[in-house]
Structure formats: structure tokens, C-alpha cells
Design an enzyme around this catalytic site. Structure first.
Site, PDB file in Angstrom:
ATOM      1  N   ARG A  11       0.807  -1.236   0.000  1.00  0.00           N
ATOM      2  CA  ARG A  11       0.000   0.000   0.000  1.00  0.00           C
ATOM      3  C   ARG A  11       0.839   1.286   0.000  1.00  0.00           C
ATOM      4  NH1 ARG A  11      -3.122  -3.282  -1.005  1.00  0.00           N
ATOM      5  NH2 ARG A  11      -5.314  -3.297  -0.437  1.00  0.00           N
TER       6      ARG A  11
HETATM    7  N1  EPU Z   1     -12.711 -10.649   8.083  1.00  0.00           N
HETATM    8  C1  EPU Z   1     -13.553 -10.753   9.175  1.00  0.00           C
HETATM    9  N2  EPU Z   1     -14.468  -9.754   9.369  1.00  0.00           N
HETATM   10  C2  EPU Z   1     -14.583  -8.694   8.545  1.00  0.00           C
HETATM   11  C3  EPU Z   1     -13.704  -8.594   7.446  1.00  0.00           C
HETATM   12  C4  EPU Z   1     -12.782  -9.586   7.231  1.00  0.00           C
HETATM   13  O1  EPU Z   1     -13.487 -11.685   9.935  1.00  0.00           O
HETATM   14  O2  EPU Z   1     -15.449  -7.839   8.799  1.00  0.00           O
HETATM   15  C5  EPU Z   1     -11.747 -11.725   7.829  1.00  0.00           C
HETATM   16  C6  EPU Z   1     -12.049 -12.466   6.547  1.00  0.00           C
HETATM   17  O3  EPU Z   1     -12.988 -13.469   6.727  1.00  0.00           O
HETATM   18  C7  EPU Z   1     -10.688 -12.974   6.144  1.00  0.00           C
HETATM   19  C8  EPU Z   1      -9.725 -11.923   6.677  1.00  0.00           C
HETATM   20  O4  EPU Z   1     -10.445 -11.177   7.651  1.00  0.00           O
HETATM   21  O5  EPU Z   1     -10.418 -14.199   6.769  1.00  0.00           O
HETATM   22  C9  EPU Z   1      -9.204 -11.007   5.572  1.00  0.00           C
HETATM   23  O6  EPU Z   1     -10.290 -10.322   4.965  1.00  0.00           O
HETATM   24  P1  EPU Z   1     -10.358 -10.018   3.399  1.00  0.00           P
HETATM   25  O7  EPU Z   1     -10.083 -11.267   2.643  1.00  0.00           O
HETATM   26  O8  EPU Z   1     -11.598  -9.276   3.153  1.00  0.00           O
HETATM   27  O9  EPU Z   1      -9.101  -9.119   3.129  1.00  0.00           O
HETATM   28  P2  EPU Z   1      -8.587  -7.832   3.876  1.00  0.00           P
HETATM   29  O10 EPU Z   1      -7.213  -8.130   4.363  1.00  0.00           O
HETATM   30  O11 EPU Z   1      -9.575  -7.313   4.853  1.00  0.00           O
HETATM   31  C10 EPU Z   1      -7.392  -6.801   1.784  1.00  0.00           C
HETATM   32  C11 EPU Z   1      -7.204  -5.386   1.344  1.00  0.00           C
HETATM   33  C12 EPU Z   1      -8.385  -4.944   0.485  1.00  0.00           C
HETATM   34  C13 EPU Z   1      -8.527  -5.878  -0.700  1.00  0.00           C
HETATM   35  C14 EPU Z   1      -8.748  -7.302  -0.148  1.00  0.00           C
HETATM   36  C15 EPU Z   1      -8.913  -8.357  -1.220  1.00  0.00           C
HETATM   37  C16 EPU Z   1      -6.020  -4.202   3.130  1.00  0.00           C
HETATM   38  C17 EPU Z   1      -6.144  -3.285   4.294  1.00  0.00           C
HETATM   39  N3  EPU Z   1      -7.143  -4.535   2.529  1.00  0.00           N
HETATM   40  O12 EPU Z   1      -8.507  -6.783   2.660  1.00  0.00           O
HETATM   41  O13 EPU Z   1      -8.102  -3.631   0.020  1.00  0.00           O
HETATM   42  O14 EPU Z   1      -9.596  -5.498  -1.526  1.00  0.00           O
HETATM   43  O15 EPU Z   1      -7.604  -7.663   0.658  1.00  0.00           O
HETATM   44  O16 EPU Z   1      -7.808  -8.475  -1.978  1.00  0.00           O
HETATM   45  O17 EPU Z   1      -4.900  -4.594   2.780  1.00  0.00           O
HETATM   46  C18 EPU Z   1      -8.428  -1.273   0.148  1.00  0.00           C
HETATM   47  O18 EPU Z   1      -7.214  -1.171   0.052  1.00  0.00           O
HETATM   48  O19 EPU Z   1      -9.169  -0.279   0.197  1.00  0.00           O
HETATM   49  C19 EPU Z   1      -9.008  -2.618   0.213  1.00  0.00           C
HETATM   50  C20 EPU Z   1     -10.282  -2.791   0.423  1.00  0.00           C
END
Ligand code: EPU
Length: 328
Positions: free
Chosen positions: A200
């Protein structure tokens, strides 16, 4: 009345910024400059600096929260700098070398390409190109490299500056070189090898992206399309993509510190899903999103972010760091 200034590009005084961010909150800019070419952006930036204005650059506003109230200084928007080109003659007389002026390139309509899709899979794109549009071009041409950006809003400039992306890929995966306006006012062309993008963070040291050369690999159209559909489907299930938001609010913390829990997971575990301030709400779908459910003000959104940060710190000892940019 603001005093008259002859800017080197179209300009608006006292311009509403709230419709220019995906969260749809925020105040008005003292000046909004709208260059249509990279050279105009450079001229606008120099003019603003000579007049002593604080100057900020606005791309798609997808990862930005603008505070309420007047925003002093100059905002330069890249909205009009949205051209994308293909090299005409691969190899010979290359338009993409570092001495070529980005402004001198002639736009080539995608449907009248003089090149086969299998030739020279590169694009030259200006900072204001929308990421969804660029992803669409690679889908049409059957080029691989940008599938991971499917569903990511915003523009190329911001995508490069912040290394936008996610689990399936990042903007820098396809960057061959980038043209920037450095903080000292010089325009520089940086090869990928001279840059060190991180999670990021394009790590450009505050330079403003003017445009970039993107390199892809030729693949099968159907295969690229299918991968995009799969990623988009997964994203739709996990994120509130149709609601007004600024994407993920916080960076994921160090995995060792959080026991592998993402920011969204930590926030959910702290019981903050659905928490509200005015019309700003912690998304029920993904806790690392704050959504604008109606007429939220920036103060509601920013207040809610601090509330969530404090709650997570109190319950877990982890201080979440904001990923989203905030202009005050
Ligand atoms: N999870 C929860 N509760 C929630 C959200 C997520 O338990 O409310 C759990 C999910 O079940 C999963 C883990 O947390 O096991 C990770 O969640 P997710 O796969 O949604 O990925 P993330 O790490 O939250 C990252 C990026 C996103 C990107 C997604 C998909 C960051 C901060 N976020 O999200 O980027 O779209 O991966 O590739 O690195 C952004 O930058 O604005 C963004 C949304």
C-alpha cells in the site's frame, strides 16, 4: 470574492470536493485546477507554488476523506488527464523511451489499433486514467497483469502512488516505468528497478505521478476474463462494493502482532460492526469499511474512525494505522 489569478489551466474557485470522493463527504477547496495534459499539471503546480499555496493532487478520490469546512490552498485534479496509448511501432522509434514527452503522444483509439493484440503488450497511460477502464482494456486485449485490480476504483496516479490492490495483485505488478513531478519541481522518469514499492505504498517520496508505462503479458482473452469474474465475485461477497466508502480504512497490522488477524477481523471481534455516527456506519459486510448510509458528514466518518481505533487499541493493544488518506 477570491482574487483573480490567471492559472495555466482551467480553474474553479471555492469548488465542492464532496462529489469528487467516493465517500461523498467533505468541504470546498479554495482553488481547484483541472489540467488536461501532464505539462499543464506541471505548470499548474509551479504556479501554485510560486503563489505560496499549499498544493494537493486529487485523483479518483477513492482512498481519501476530505474534512468538512473550507480547504485552503490549491487542489489539482487529474480527472481530465485520462488518455491511454499503445506504442505504434514496437521497438523502432519507441515513443515510450524516457526522453519522449508524455504530452507529445497522439491518442490511438482502442478500436483502431494499428497493432495486433499479441504485439508489444504495453500501455502508456496518464495519471487520470480510471483503473476500471484500464482493467477493461487489458480484458479486451487478453493481457494478463491487471486482473488483481478488478473492482478497484480510482485512477492510475493514485493507484501507483499508494500501490493500490489486494490479495490478487497490486498496481506495481504491471509498472515498467513511471513519470513523476518530484517535490523539487523536476520531472523525472523512473524505471521500475529504481523504485521500491511496498504494501500500500508506491514509495515515491511525495512525487506526483504524471503517467506510466505499463507492461502486461499476452494471454488468452477467455482466461483473463474468467479470472476477473472470479475475483470480482469473491470481492462482491466480502466487501460493500456498491455502497459509498473509501475502501479499507486501516492497513492490516503486522501478522505477528495480531496473531494473523486482519484489521477487518480485529474490528469485528471487538464488536464494532454496525456502529454508527450520524449516517456513517462500520459496514456489516466488512468491518474495515466505513460506509456513508445517507448524508454523513466528514466529522461523522472521522469521528467513527477514531472511535474504532480506540476500541481496538483498548481491547487488543493494537493501534491500527489508517490506510485511507485524510485532508484537513
Ligand atoms: N474478516 C472478518 N471480518 C470482517 C472482514 C474480514 O473476519 O469484517 C476476515 C475475513 O474473513 C478474512 C480476513 O479477515 O479471513 C481477511 O479479509 P479479506 O479477505 O476481506 O481481506 P482484507 O485483508 O480485509 C485486503 C485489502 C483490500 C482488498 C482485499 C482483497 C487491506 C487493508 N485490505 O482486505 O483492500 O480489496 O484484501 O484483496 O490490505 C483497500 O485497500 O481499500 C481494500 C479494500
Amino acid at each position: 470574492m477570491p482574487r483573480a489569478i490567471f492559472w495555466p489551466c482551467p480553474a474553479l474557485a471555492d469548488a465542492d470536493l464532496s462529489r469528487r470522493t467516493t465517500m461523498n463527504v467533505g468541504g470546498r477547496a479554495q482553488w481547484l485546477l483541472e489540467p488536461a495534459y501532464p505539462c499543464e499539471l506541471v505548470a499548474a503546480w509551479h504556479a501554485a507554488r510560486e503563489l505560496g499555496f499549499e498544493t494537493r493532487v486529487l485523483g479518483g478520490g477513492a482512498n481519501l476523506i476530505v474534512a468538512d469546512g473550507p480547504l485552503p490552498g490549491v487542489v489539482v485534479t487529474t480527472d481530465r488527464m485520462s488518455r491511454v496509448f499503445r506504442p505504434r511501432v514496437p521497438g523502432a522509434g519507441d515513443l515510450l523511451d524516457e526522453d519522449a514527452e508524455l504530452d507529445e503522444l497522439q491518442p490511438i483509439l482502442m478500436e483502431r489499433l494499428p497493432l495486433e493484440r499479441t504485439e508489444d503488450p504495453r500501455l502508456v497511460a496518464w495519471a487520470g486514467c480510471g483503473l476500471p477502464g484500464l482493467v477493461g482494456v487489458t480484458r479486451m486485449l487478453g493481457w494478463t497483469g491487471f486482473e488483481g485490480l478488478v473492482g478497484v476504483p480510482g485512477q492510475l496516479g493514485g493507484g501507483i502512488a499508494m500501490n493500490a490492490g489486494g490479495r490478487w495483485g497490486e498496481t506495481w505488478d504491471a509498472v515498467e516505468s513511471v513519470r513523476v513531478l518530484a517535490p523539487d519541481g523536476e520531472v523525472r522518469h523512473l524505471a521500475r528497478a529504481q523504485c521500491a514499492p511496498r504494501y500500500r505504498d508506491g514509495a515515491l517520496g511525495g512525487a506526483i505521478v504524471l503517467g506510466a508505462v505499463l507492461r502486461f503479458r499476452v494471454a488468452e482473452c477467455a482466461e483473463v476474463k474468467e479470472r476477473m469474474q472470479t475475483f470480482l465475485r469473491e470481492k462482491n461477497v466480502a466487501q460493500p462494493v456498491t455502497e459509498r466508502s473509501s475502501g479499507c480504512i486501516f492497513k492490516n497490522p503486522d501478522r505477528e502482532l495480531s496473531g494473523g488477524r486482519s484489521a477487518g477481523r480485529l474490528i469485528e471481534d471487538c464488536g464494532a460492526k454496525g456502529r454508527r455516527r450520524g449516517d456513517a456506519e462500520v459496514s456489516e459486510k466488512h468491518a474495515n469499511f466505513v460506509v456513508n448510509r445517507g448524508r454523513a458528514r466528514a466529522s461523522d466518518v472521522l469521528g467513527l474512525i477514531e472511535e474504532v481505533r480506540a476500541l481496538v487499541a483498548e481491547k487488543t493493544g493494537i493501534r491500527l494505522e489508517t490506510e485511507v488518506k485524510i485532508w484537513r
